[in-house]
Design a protein around this motif. Structure first.
Motif, PDB file in Angstrom:
ATOM      1  N   SER A 284      50.384  45.625  42.533  1.00  0.00           N
ATOM      2  CA  SER A 284      51.301  45.276  41.452  1.00  0.00           C
ATOM      3  C   SER A 284      50.881  45.925  40.135  1.00  0.00           C
ATOM      4  CB  SER A 284      51.340  43.755  41.280  1.00  0.00           C
ATOM      5  OG  SER A 284      51.921  43.395  40.053  1.00  0.00           O
ATOM      6  N   VAL A 285      51.806  46.631  39.503  1.00  0.00           N
ATOM      7  CA  VAL A 285      51.511  47.227  38.199  1.00  0.00           C
ATOM      8  C   VAL A 285      51.208  46.136  37.174  1.00  0.00           C
ATOM      9  CG1 VAL A 285      52.477  48.558  36.290  1.00  0.00           C
ATOM     10  CG2 VAL A 285      52.842  49.317  38.655  1.00  0.00           C
ATOM     11  N   ALA A 286      51.951  45.033  37.227  1.00  0.00           N
ATOM     12  CA  ALA A 286      51.704  43.927  36.298  1.00  0.00           C
ATOM     13  C   ALA A 286      50.272  43.411  36.431  1.00  0.00           C
ATOM     14  CB  ALA A 286      52.698  42.799  36.546  1.00  0.00           C
ATOM     15  N   PHE A 287      49.820  43.266  37.671  1.00  0.00           N
ATOM     16  CA  PHE A 287      48.443  42.815  37.915  1.00  0.00           C
ATOM     17  C   PHE A 287      47.446  43.853  37.411  1.00  0.00           C
ATOM     18  CE2 PHE A 287      44.634  42.485  40.571  1.00  0.00           C
ATOM     19  CZ  PHE A 287      44.344  41.128  40.478  1.00  0.00           C
ATOM     20  N   GLN A 288      47.701  45.103  37.665  1.00  0.00           N
ATOM     21  CA  GLN A 288      46.821  46.178  37.205  1.00  0.00           C
ATOM     22  C   GLN A 288      46.672  46.153  35.682  1.00  0.00           C
ATOM     23  OE1 GLN A 288      48.839  49.594  38.780  1.00  0.00           O
ATOM     24  NE2 GLN A 288      48.496  49.002  40.922  1.00  0.00           N
ATOM     25  N   LEU A 289      47.797  45.946  34.996  1.00  0.00           N
ATOM     26  CA  LEU A 289      47.760  45.900  33.537  1.00  0.00           C
ATOM     27  C   LEU A 289      46.952  44.702  33.038  1.00  0.00           C
ATOM     28  CD1 LEU A 289      51.489  46.818  32.732  1.00  0.00           C
ATOM     29  CD2 LEU A 289      49.474  48.257  32.341  1.00  0.00           C
ATOM     30  N   GLN A 290      47.112  43.569  33.699  1.00  0.00           N
ATOM     31  CA  GLN A 290      46.354  42.379  33.297  1.00  0.00           C
ATOM     32  C   GLN A 290      44.853  42.587  33.478  1.00  0.00           C
ATOM     33  OE1 GLN A 290      48.700  39.623  35.830  1.00  0.00           O
ATOM     34  NE2 GLN A 290      48.878  38.327  34.003  1.00  0.00           N
ATOM     35  N   VAL A 291      44.471  43.149  34.620  1.00  0.00           N
ATOM     36  CA  VAL A 291      43.049  43.386  34.880  1.00  0.00           C
ATOM     37  C   VAL A 291      42.482  44.392  33.873  1.00  0.00           C
ATOM     38  CG1 VAL A 291      41.414  44.360  36.537  1.00  0.00           C
ATOM     39  CG2 VAL A 291      43.160  42.732  37.303  1.00  0.00           C
ATOM     40  N   ALA A 292      43.247  45.434  33.580  1.00  0.00           N
ATOM     41  CA  ALA A 292      42.778  46.436  32.620  1.00  0.00           C
ATOM     42  C   ALA A 292      42.603  45.819  31.229  1.00  0.00           C
ATOM     43  CB  ALA A 292      43.758  47.604  32.554  1.00  0.00           C
ATOM     44  N   VAL A 342      37.154  34.613  25.845  1.00  0.00           N
ATOM     45  CA  VAL A 342      38.104  33.544  26.164  1.00  0.00           C
ATOM     46  C   VAL A 342      39.472  34.132  26.510  1.00  0.00           C
ATOM     47  CG1 VAL A 342      39.401  31.618  25.177  1.00  0.00           C
ATOM     48  CG2 VAL A 342      36.925  31.732  24.877  1.00  0.00           C
ATOM     49  N   LYS A 343      39.919  35.099  25.736  1.00  0.00           N
ATOM     50  CA  LYS A 343      41.205  35.748  26.017  1.00  0.00           C
ATOM     51  C   LYS A 343      41.174  36.449  27.369  1.00  0.00           C
ATOM     52  CE  LYS A 343      42.746  36.667  21.258  1.00  0.00           C
ATOM     53  NZ  LYS A 343      43.004  37.733  20.246  1.00  0.00           N
ATOM     54  N   ALA A 344      40.080  37.154  27.635  1.00  0.00           N
ATOM     55  CA  ALA A 344      39.970  37.887  28.892  1.00  0.00           C
ATOM     56  C   ALA A 344      40.017  36.945  30.091  1.00  0.00           C
ATOM     57  CB  ALA A 344      38.677  38.698  28.913  1.00  0.00           C
ATOM     58  N   ILE A 345      39.279  35.849  30.016  1.00  0.00           N
ATOM     59  CA  ILE A 345      39.252  34.913  31.138  1.00  0.00           C
ATOM     60  C   ILE A 345      40.619  34.259  31.338  1.00  0.00           C
ATOM     61  CG2 ILE A 345      38.268  32.728  31.941  1.00  0.00           C
ATOM     62  CD1 ILE A 345      35.591  33.635  30.734  1.00  0.00           C
ATOM     63  N   ASN A 346      41.313  33.946  30.251  1.00  0.00           N
ATOM     64  CA  ASN A 346      42.656  33.379  30.387  1.00  0.00           C
ATOM     65  C   ASN A 346      43.610  34.349  31.084  1.00  0.00           C
ATOM     66  OD1 ASN A 346      42.152  30.869  29.257  1.00  0.00           O
ATOM     67  ND2 ASN A 346      42.596  31.538  27.181  1.00  0.00           N
ATOM     68  N   ILE A 347      43.506  35.626  30.746  1.00  0.00           N
ATOM     69  CA  ILE A 347      44.337  36.640  31.398  1.00  0.00           C
ATOM     70  C   ILE A 347      44.004  36.716  32.888  1.00  0.00           C
ATOM     71  CG2 ILE A 347      44.782  39.131  31.562  1.00  0.00           C
ATOM     72  CD1 ILE A 347      44.346  39.222  28.480  1.00  0.00           C
ATOM     73  N   LEU A 348      42.722  36.691  33.204  1.00  0.00           N
ATOM     74  CA  LEU A 348      42.287  36.792  34.593  1.00  0.00           C
ATOM     75  C   LEU A 348      42.722  35.571  35.404  1.00  0.00           C
ATOM     76  CD1 LEU A 348      38.751  38.289  33.960  1.00  0.00           C
ATOM     77  CD2 LEU A 348      40.672  39.451  35.086  1.00  0.00           C
ATOM     78  N   LEU A 349      42.707  34.391  34.781  1.00  0.00           N
ATOM     79  CA  LEU A 349      43.184  33.194  35.474  1.00  0.00           C
ATOM     80  C   LEU A 349      44.656  33.333  35.853  1.00  0.00           C
ATOM     81  CD1 LEU A 349      41.575  30.395  33.264  1.00  0.00           C
ATOM     82  CD2 LEU A 349      41.095  30.772  35.671  1.00  0.00           C
ATOM     83  N   SER A 350      45.450  33.830  34.908  1.00  0.00           N
ATOM     84  CA  SER A 350      46.875  34.018  35.185  1.00  0.00           C
ATOM     85  C   SER A 350      47.099  35.080  36.241  1.00  0.00           C
ATOM     86  CB  SER A 350      47.609  34.396  33.894  1.00  0.00           C
ATOM     87  OG  SER A 350      47.557  33.337  32.955  1.00  0.00           O
ATOM     88  N   ALA A 351      46.328  36.151  36.164  1.00  0.00           N
ATOM     89  CA  ALA A 351      46.470  37.230  37.143  1.00  0.00           C
ATOM     90  C   ALA A 351      46.092  36.750  38.545  1.00  0.00           C
ATOM     91  CB  ALA A 351      45.598  38.413  36.737  1.00  0.00           C
ATOM     92  N   HIS A 352      45.031  35.987  38.638  1.00  0.00           N
ATOM     93  CA  HIS A 352      44.543  35.511  39.938  1.00  0.00           C
ATOM     94  C   HIS A 352      45.506  34.494  40.548  1.00  0.00           C
ATOM     95  CE1 HIS A 352      41.520  34.895  43.005  1.00  0.00           C
ATOM     96  NE2 HIS A 352      41.516  33.581  42.783  1.00  0.00           N
ATOM     97  N   GLY A 353      46.132  33.676  39.693  1.00  0.00           N
ATOM     98  CA  GLY A 353      47.117  32.723  40.191  1.00  0.00           C
ATOM     99  C   GLY A 353      46.638  31.286  40.137  1.00  0.00           C
ATOM    100  N   ALA A 354      47.465  30.379  40.614  1.00  0.00           N
ATOM    101  CA  ALA A 354      47.185  28.946  40.546  1.00  0.00           C
ATOM    102  C   ALA A 354      45.922  28.561  41.305  1.00  0.00           C
ATOM    103  CB  ALA A 354      48.375  28.161  41.092  1.00  0.00           C
TER     104      ALA A 354
END
Length: 403
Positions: A284-292, A342-354
């Motif tokens: 997923s491009v969306a996931f790739q962008l979040q991880v980056a 904190v911002k990075a971890i929040n992004i990673l939580l959303s990317a990883h999912g529930a």
């Protein structure tokens, strides 16, 4: 009591930062295994404390005169971050114990002898806030008080605690730090929190405890770089800027928590995204962008942390003391590190999912530990940024003495 020969031998074998991080990697399976139990019991498992003790990780800021390693701000960041990759609470206890050992190294030699000379493995906890009362008596002070939140309280043998300094008339004339054996105080189990549960940041209680003059240090002169230790000429680490080192050390665990979150999300990126056609998140491009984006925020945190650490270490080595604007920027660096992680971890939580919030998923503990530690008052980005902005613009108003 350690002998001169033993101390000289220990000084000759001080490990490098790379060696120390390597020791962390060796005991990482122990620290990781005990993380969940430490959180349940609200204290770091004793096996982990002993493993770090045996690895010399509590010696980072102990003077070489007592067999310590007397390292640097940069090394403390590296070691704290490496431990936090296994567990944030364990890293927090190690970090706070080490920086309180550094504080002990600022006291007169007589006080240091009573702590590290009597026990080279002594562990010191601390609270700067002067939530206590003092009475001036012959040779020192009688101290009564309660100090929240004392990280590593279950494992500490000494504590460095904020006190008001009073005169013979009972008037407060200064603010100080007092070194007190924990054996002369009581510990109240008060640490019931959402994150950093295993840090055991409980309340220490002193009732009419005598503290001799040589175990009391005035804080305002220390903030400006004047310390009572007689050994500063030969021990540059203890010439480090007072508030910058006390602040920056608090984000060492954040660096490791950010790295651990990123590594976990990367390792699990082959799972599908629910209710989409993606059979792997990595497609997923969306996931790739979040991880980056998260990775860049983590990199930003490291760059600011290491710039600040190098500035602190260089100033100490050269015998210069950063001016107010420099110190304000160092505290702003600290705030930015916490905010970025904190911002990075929040992004990673959303990317990883529930699934991030499942009890069995380490991500939820990483998130809670990082979010809790980032709210430490000395880390607070808003206070740090405002202080730095005022300094840059020549605004005389100060909103905190801790710069």
């Amino acid at each position: 009591m350690t002998t001169v020969t033993e101390r000289a031998s220990s000084s000759a074998s001080v490990p490098t930062a790379t060696d120390l991080v390597g020791r962390v990697r060796e005991i990482a399976p122990i620290l990781t295994k005990n993380a969940a139990e430490g959180e349940r019991n609200r204290r770091v498992v004793e096996e982990s404390i002993q493993a770090m003790t045996d690895a010399g990780l509590f010696k980072l800021a102990v003077p070489k005169r007592y067999g310590g390693y007397e390292t640097s701000m940069r090394t403390m960041l590296d070691v704290s971050a490496a431990v936090a990759e296994s567990d944030g609470g364990t890293a927090w206890v190690l970090t706070l114990t080490n920086v309180c050992a550094w504080l002990t190294g600022l006291f007169p030699t007589r006080a240091q002898d009573e702590v590290f000379g009597a026990d080279p493995d002594a562990k010191v906890s601390g609270v700067l806030t002067p939530t206590s009362e003092t009475t001036r008596v012959d040779g020192g002070y009688r101290v009564t008080g309660r100090w929240y939140y004392n990280s590593g309280s279950w494992h500490a043998t000494w504590a460095v605690l904020g006190i008001p300094i009073t005169n013979d008339a009972g008037e407060v004339i200064d603010q100080g730090l007092a070194l007190i054996p924990t054996s002369e105080m009581q510990l109240e189990d008060t640490w019931f929190v959402a994150g950093m549960k295993s840090s055991g940041s409980n309340c220490l209680v002193a009732t009419d405890v005598f503290v001799p003059d040589h175990r009391v240090m005035a804080v305002p002169p220390a903030i400006e770089g004047t310390y009572p230790s007689e050994n500063l000429a030969d021990e540059p680490f203890y010439r480090s800027a007072f508030v910058p080192i006390l602040a920056l050390v608090l984000v060492g665990p954040q660096l490791g928590l950010g790295r651990a979150a990123l590594q976990l999300v990367q390792a699990k990126a082959n799972k599908p995204i629910a209710y989409t056609y993606f059979t792997a998140q990595s497609d997923s491009v969306a996931f790739q962008l979040q991880v980056a984006e998260a990775a860049m925020l983590i990199d930003t945190a490291h760059l600011h942390a290491y710039r600040a650490a190098d500035d602190i270490d260089t100033a100490a080595a050269t015998g210069t003391y950063p001016d107010f604007t420099q110190r304000a920027r160092l505290r702003a660096d600290t705030g930015l590190v916490a905010e970025s992680i904190v911002k990075a971890i929040n992004i990673l939580l959303s990317a990883h999912g529930a699934g991030s919030f499942a009890d069995v998923n380490p991500l939820q503990r990483i998130w809670r530990d990082s979010s809790t530690a980032a709210r430490h008052a000395v880390v607070a980005p808003a206070v740090a940024f405002e202080s730095y902005g005022k300094a840059l613009l020549g605004v005389d108003e100060r909103i905190t003495p801790l710069i």
